[in-house]
Write an enzyme that holds these catalytic residues in place. Structure first.
Site, PDB file in Angstrom:
ATOM      1  N   LYS A 124      65.995  21.995  53.687  1.00 25.23           N
ATOM      2  CA  LYS A 124      65.693  22.401  55.059  1.00 25.23           C
ATOM      3  C   LYS A 124      65.798  23.912  55.229  1.00 25.23           C
ATOM      4  CE  LYS A 124      67.303  17.963  56.848  1.00 25.23           C
ATOM      5  NZ  LYS A 124      68.395  17.230  57.542  1.00 25.23           N
TER       6      LYS A 124
ATOM      7  N   VAL B 165      62.943  18.976  59.306  1.00 27.74           N
ATOM      8  CA  VAL B 165      64.154  19.800  59.251  1.00 27.74           C
ATOM      9  C   VAL B 165      65.283  19.284  60.124  1.00 27.74           C
ATOM     10  CG1 VAL B 165      65.098  22.078  59.827  1.00 27.74           C
ATOM     11  CG2 VAL B 165      62.995  21.889  58.503  1.00 27.74           C
TER      12      VAL B 165
END
Length: 434
Positions: free
Chosen positions: A206, A133
């Site tokens: 993400k 992420v």
């Protein structure tokens, strides 16, 4: 000290090469932290003769990734090749063969994470993905572990360095989108084909991962409303500046209430204006930051380099240490937590705010007519100002919070009005307390 743990690395690009380097350079420290030496079992690549940033020890390079991950002596597999296939098949094969897995593959996790989680649970092996992420920024572990006893209500983040660099340059210099993108490409912040970044695909993947962890609900990239920054103009950025705000591409994950009064998850990625007083407004260049709001802890912010070989490799190695410790102890870390199973709100039901710039005829009654159009769709106006006169007359309206469907319908109504020459800019507004 225990017998060595064997690590297979899939991919030797910007991240994989740094993982290989750190495994070698920090071998002593890693062994001490884990309680056993870590040895590189092999590195799978597409081409043996491709140029690389690091020198891989003789005999460890291979083009047969499947044979590498299914070797009976491999304890840990690090996947940094990206994409959906062959990454998915290789991870599943590794787990089935008894290896634990560390991955940085945001696209795969956002598209088909549950398949991987179920395979890891069935094999009783770890699947860790901190690097997926925000590069070196530790955000997934705090959501999964540190805040496990709290109730997270909102996650607001700048999770793509390329778009942040572009928007920051537009704000600082007054440049247009194309000019700022070209500079980002010249400096290596943007790919030759920047679609995944500037159209928001990277940030949406993400956001799906963040929402899944924060709200204990399965969220895929397909559930995320996505808009990129290609339509953001220098005029939009200048208008934000006049409001003492900046434009950022935000990933926004929040708990909301649906039409039946039940809790639901809203997940969206789009450019938005945020006040310069907001902590995320100060995130410059290609840096990332994630702002978390929870009931007990309050507001938390995580900041740092969100991409790059070494930063991302740092997160990979952090996961590797944890997974290796679990392996030695005969335990495994927390798996998927999707018990809440909340519905995902469609974007039209999500409540937000709009900044709308409208070219209008400069005559009496225009402001009242525009206000009436907002009212007809149940949208309240927070502020309105007029800029210019005669042919340059423009109204700039900032709404109070309403559903996105109400706001979109208002904008379409404005475009049909005789007094409106053009709706030149529509952008959402975040970060203000109404």
């Amino acid at each position: 000290m225990s017998h060595p743990l064997k690590v297979a690395v899939l991919g030797c690009g910007s991240v994989g090469s740094q993982v290989v380097r750190l495994l070698s350079e920090q071998a002593g420290d890693l062994a001490a932290r884990i309680g056993a030496p870590v040895e590189l079992a092999g590195v799978a690549v597409r081409r043996l003769d491709a140029p690389r940033d690091v020198e891989v020890p003789e005999g460890l390079l291979t083009t047969d990734a499947l044979a590498l991950v299914t070797r009976p002596d491999v304890d840990l597999v690090v996947e940094v090749i990206g994409g959906i296939e062959p990454a998915r098949s290789l991870i599943l094969a590794a787990l089935e063969g008894g290896a634990s897995v560390v991955t940085a593959n945001k696209a795969l996790l956002a598209e088909d994470g549950p398949t991987l989680y179920e395979a890891a649970a069935k094999a009783e092996r770890d699947l860790y993905y901190e690097a997926a992420v925000a590069g070196a920024i530790p955000i997934l572990r705090p959501l999964r572990e540190s805040l496990a006893g709290d109730r997270v209500t909102r996650v607001l983040g700048i999770v793509n360095g390329t778009t942040n660099f572009i928007l920051d340059k537009m704000d600082a210099s007054g440049a247009g989108f194309s000019e700022a993108l070209e500079e980002a490409q010249d400096l290596g912040y943007a790919e030759a084909d920047p679609t995944a970044d500037v159209e928001g695909f990277d940030a949406a993947a993400k956001a799906a991962i963040l929402a899944s962890l924060a709200f204990h609900t399965r969220v895929t990239a397909a559930d995320v409303h996505r808009e990129g920054i290609g339509e953001v103009t220098a005029a939009d950025v200048a208008s934000a500046r006049e409001m003492d705000s900046v434009v950022k591409l935000l990933a926004i994950c929040e708990l909301r209430t649906d039409a039946e009064g039940e809790e639901a998850v809203a997940v969206r990625v789009h450019p938005a204006m945020i006040p310069r007083s907001h902590p995320l407004a100060s995130v410059r260049e290609a840096y990332n930051a994630v702002f978390v709001e929870s009931e007990a802890a309050g507001q938390l912010m995580f900041y740092g380099p969100g991409a790059g070989g070494s930063p991302t490799a740092s997160a990979v190695l952090g996961d590797l240490v944890t997974v290796a410790r679990n392996r030695l102890a005969g335990t495994r870390g927390a798996g998927e937590s999707a018990y809440a199973d909340r519905p995902v709100l469609p974007m039209g039901h999500t409540r937000t705010r709009y900044h709308v710039a409208i070219d209008v005829d400069d005559r009496a009654g225009v402001l009242a007519a525009v206000a009436t159009a907002f009212a007809e769709h149940g949208v309240s106006i927070q502020t309105v100002r007029q800029e210019g006169r005669d042919d340059d007359a423009q109204l700039v309206v900032v709404s109070h919070e309403a559903t996105d469907a109400q706001l979109a319908a208002t904008v379409e109504h404005l475009r049909t009005m005789e007094i409106v020459r053009d709706v030149t800019s529509v952008m959402r507004v975040e970060g203000d307390n109404e």
